[in-house]
Scaffold this active site. Sequence first.
Site, short mmCIF file in Angstrom:
data_model
loop_
_atom_site.label_atom_id
_atom_site.label_comp_id
_atom_site.label_asym_id
_atom_site.label_seq_id
_atom_site.Cartn_x
_atom_site.Cartn_y
_atom_site.Cartn_z
N HIS A 1 0.88 -1.14 0.06
CA HIS A 1 -0.07 0.16 0.01
C HIS A 1 0.85 1.39 -0.07
O HIS A 1 0.47 2.21 -0.78
CB HIS A 1 -0.84 -0.05 1.37
CG HIS A 1 -1.68 1.27 1.57
ND1 HIS A 1 -2.88 1.50 0.73
CD2 HIS A 1 -1.23 2.61 2.17
CE1 HIS A 1 -3.37 2.75 1.05
NE2 HIS A 1 -2.37 3.30 1.83
N GLU A 2 1.85 1.13 0.81
CA GLU A 2 2.80 2.56 0.76
C GLU A 2 3.49 2.67 -0.29
O GLU A 2 3.78 3.78 -0.81
CB GLU A 2 3.62 2.34 2.18
CG GLU A 2 3.07 2.13 3.41
CD GLU A 2 2.03 3.65 3.59
OE1 GLU A 2 2.25 4.62 2.91
OE2 GLU A 2 1.33 3.18 4.56
N HIS B 1 3.00 8.66 -7.15
CA HIS B 1 3.93 9.94 -7.21
C HIS B 1 4.61 9.91 -8.55
O HIS B 1 4.98 10.97 -9.29
CB HIS B 1 4.92 9.91 -5.87
CG HIS B 1 5.86 11.27 -6.00
ND1 HIS B 1 7.00 11.35 -5.35
CD2 HIS B 1 5.58 12.40 -6.66
CE1 HIS B 1 7.46 12.57 -5.52
NE2 HIS B 1 6.64 13.05 -6.01
N HIS C 1 1.71 4.40 -3.06
CA HIS C 1 1.77 5.91 -3.09
C HIS C 1 2.99 6.49 -3.71
O HIS C 1 3.11 7.27 -4.75
CB HIS C 1 1.83 6.34 -1.63
CG HIS C 1 0.56 6.38 -0.82
ND1 HIS C 1 -0.71 6.83 -1.25
CD2 HIS C 1 0.35 5.67 0.39
CE1 HIS C 1 -1.49 6.78 -0.52
NE2 HIS C 1 -0.92 6.00 0.40
#
Length: 227
Positions: free
Chosen positions: A94-95, A102, A98
Amino acid sequence: MSILLFIGIALVSYLVQANLKAKMNKYSRQLLASGLTGREVAERMLRENGIYNVSVTCTPGFLTDHYNPTTATVNLSEAVYHGRSVASAAVAAHECGHAVQHATAYGPLTLRSALVPAVTFASSIVSWVLLAGILLIEVVPQIMLGGIILFALTTLFSFVTLPVEIDASRRATRWLEASGVAAPYEKQAVVSALSSAAYTYVAAALSSLATLIYYVLQFMAHSSSDD
């Protein structure tokens, strides 16, 4: 009515947080079939998405996992970083979702990042402005209005955060399945863990909206009484 609304939201927030903790505890005990640690999952997902300028670090605390675009780091809590569970894989992916957002200039993340400086400033003073507004509403009602505008900015930020978090979870789920890091029978556990985390953002956004509505109604009631 306002008191009942806040009690209801507080109860929902408590239940959502309790559910998240229970799900994370459950899936932290379910070992990932591939045997990878959270760090290994994160590093592999970054590589397979062509991201080589983001490092994976270990940060203390529970559920302190986050992606920091400023330092180009995926920061995983100790349990996730070293863990070999389904929960560790889900959180790590999940991280990294991100980081992929980006790298691909995902619109909602770009908007969220643009709002950060203003929201950081608003968050640092909004409580004091609202307090002053409540105390001085009979003398300088504009202070209360200023506090409402600042709080509205933080509420907007909460709602902009929702698609960012939901999309990161979708990216994580798709990659875990497609890469073979998570076995087919582990997909439901991954989805369950990430959905529980997403609900916390929904609850936070709704709580912020309810608080904003409360302040707006208070301001409108005062304005009406002056007419």
